[in-house]
Design an enzyme around this catalytic site. Structure first.
Site, PDB file in Angstrom:
ATOM      1  N   HIS A 113      -7.280   7.606  65.594  1.00  0.00           N
ATOM      2  CA  HIS A 113      -8.697   7.597  65.952  1.00  0.00           C
ATOM      3  C   HIS A 113      -8.777   7.578  67.485  1.00  0.00           C
ATOM      4  O   HIS A 113      -7.884   7.047  68.151  1.00  0.00           O
ATOM      5  CB  HIS A 113      -9.298   6.315  65.367  1.00  0.00           C
ATOM      6  N   ASP A 151      -3.320  -0.399  64.126  1.00  0.00           N
ATOM      7  CA  ASP A 151      -4.769  -0.273  63.961  1.00  0.00           C
ATOM      8  C   ASP A 151      -5.062  -0.352  62.463  1.00  0.00           C
ATOM      9  O   ASP A 151      -4.856   0.614  61.727  1.00  0.00           O
ATOM     10  CB  ASP A 151      -5.224   1.061  64.570  1.00  0.00           C
ATOM     11  N   GLN A 194      -8.781   0.901  58.768  1.00  0.00           N
ATOM     12  CA  GLN A 194      -8.983   1.498  57.439  1.00  0.00           C
ATOM     13  C   GLN A 194      -8.095   0.867  56.374  1.00  0.00           C
ATOM     14  O   GLN A 194      -8.219   1.207  55.194  1.00  0.00           O
ATOM     15  CB  GLN A 194      -8.717   3.011  57.488  1.00  0.00           C
ATOM     16  N   CYS A 244     -13.947  11.311  64.979  1.00  0.00           N
ATOM     17  CA  CYS A 244     -13.314  10.655  66.138  1.00  0.00           C
ATOM     18  C   CYS A 244     -11.800  10.863  66.131  1.00  0.00           C
ATOM     19  O   CYS A 244     -11.036   9.944  66.461  1.00  0.00           O
ATOM     20  CB  CYS A 244     -13.626   9.165  66.185  1.00  0.00           C
TER      21      CYS A 244
END
Ligand code: PMP
Length: 404
Positions: free
Chosen positions: A122, A199, A202, A363
């Site tokens: 992202h 990250d 999700q 993104c």
């Protein structure tokens, strides 16, 4: 087994009609809807325990402080972190990554050093590093993927050099749905003595996450993607790493002593929480985590996998459909295009049928570039979605295809 009809009653927004049609909300990767418990927690927080935290001797301030710190312990338990000192409240994934990129670059990087990211990141795990690249003269190296949308592990191994300082990768791709092997990625980085940031934006709503098992130095996520409120998120960091990094922002709460000559900084986790934190948001986030915990992360993952399989099989039957991302391990996200129909047209026409999907580059422009496309239509599922909704969605896509 999850009782989906019962669960749906917890989410009043799901009863809404859009253009006279029942709302079908398939934009869960962008943000999730909120159960009553979470909204009520915000309301009761403001009505019953609202006072600025950490600074007050009075009853309400102490109650609000205890609620905020209890929320920290809830996040700690949810992630299986060793200590609540390792849980920093931020505004979300984006702020958490910016916090690490800025402080890590200052403390641990100099010109010529390298950060490894992946092709499916992202923008929020690309741009902060580029800002540091411009400031510090550091370079980004990119892990490529195969045609199914899985990271190329051999290529990854080949990216390490004596200048590699950090690996920063998504746990689950918000476009392809790929569940990256973050444990293995971390173990390989550790062979080179390199720390890792994951990250988890999700992953947290879909998978059971155990930060000690993954063993990455940093793990970040946003509250609003896991049924919590907007404006609150988490940076998990191993204590020795958070200790090593300098403060990100200066202000109240993050100090021990201040004079005009010299300031000393507070202990963890307060060193990274300058100013009045979102102590109502943190307690509502904890409520959201308790909610998904009650349903059971394994149950959620199994149900969403079933929805994914069903939707994929049905969508693939539509003539001219291309699905982007066919990883063996995949989250409940389908990015697709149908024939030459523009993703934006598909999204607009589905909207008229009450179906909320996302369209565009999500993104992740570098990923779009790698796929040789400008954008996709993305349907992303939650445990409150149903196969009947998928049937209506597939019928909608077919209807749009026939129109063109
Ligand atoms: N990383 C990933 C993989 C995401 O999907 C998102 C949100 N789309 C983000 C980071 C950014 O999250 P936020 O906007 O909540 O900071």
């Amino acid at each position: 087994m999850l009782d989906i009809q019962r669960i749906r009653e917890d989410f009043p927004i799901l009863d809404h009609q859009i253009y006279g049609k029942p709302l079908i909300y398939f934009d869960n990767s962008a943000t999730t809807q909120k159960p009553r418990e979470v909204v009520e927690k915000i309301e009761s927080g403001y009505y019953n325990v609202n006072a600025n935290i950490h600074r007050g001797v009075h009853f309400l301030s102490q109650a609000a402080t205890e609620a905020h710190e209890e929320a920290r312990r809830t996040v700690q338990a949810f992630l299986n972190a060793r200590s609540s000192n390792e849980i920093i409240f931020t505004r979300g994934t984006t702020e958490s990554i910016n916090l690490v990129s800025s402080t890590f670059a200052d403390a641990c990087m100099s010109a010529g050093d390298e950060v490894i990211v992946s092709v499916m990141e992202h923008h929020s795990n690309i741009v902060p590093w580029q800002i540091q690249a411009a400031r510090k003269g550091i370079a980004l190296k990119v892990i490529p993927m195969n045609e199914r949308g899985e990271l190329d592990m051999e290529a990854y191994r080949g990216l390490f050099s004596e200048r590699t300082r950090l690996v920063s990768v998504a746990h689950v791709s918000n476009v392809l749905g790929t569940i990256n092997p973050v444990r293995e990625l971390t173990a390989i980085a550790h062979e080179h003595g390199v720390p890792v940031l994951v990250d988890g934006a999700q992953a947290i709503p879909h998978l059971k996450v155990d930060v000690q098992d993954i063993d990455a130095e940093f793990y970040v996520f946003s509250g609003h993607k896991v049924y919590g409120p907007t404006g609150i998120g988490v940076l998990y960091g191993k204590e020795e790493w958070l200790d090593r990094l300098p403060p990100y922002q200066g202000g109240g709460e993050m100090i021990a002593t201040v004079s005009f000559e010299k300031t000393t900084f507070n202990e963890l986790p307060f060193k990274f929480e300058a100013g009045t934190p979102d102590y109502i948001g943190s307690t509502a986030l904890a409520e959201a985590l308790r909610y998904v915990d009650r349903l059971g992360m394994d149950q959620i993952a199994a149900y969403e996998d079933d929805l994914l399989r069903y939707a994929t099989e049905r969508l693939e039957k539509i003539e001219g459909t291309r699905i982007f991302g066919k990883a063996a391990r995949k989250g409940a996200v389908i990015s697709f295009l149908v024939g030459t129909i523009h993703h934006y047209d598909m999204g607009m026409l589905l909207d008229r049928l009450g179906i909320a999907v996302r369209t565009g580059h999500h993104c992740a422009q570098p990923l779009m570039h790698a796929l040789g496309i400008e954008g996709t239509v993305r349907a992303s599922f939650s445990f409150y979605n149903t196969k009947e909704e998928i049937d209506a969605f597939v019928a909608g896509v077919e209807r749009v295809r026939k129109m063109f």
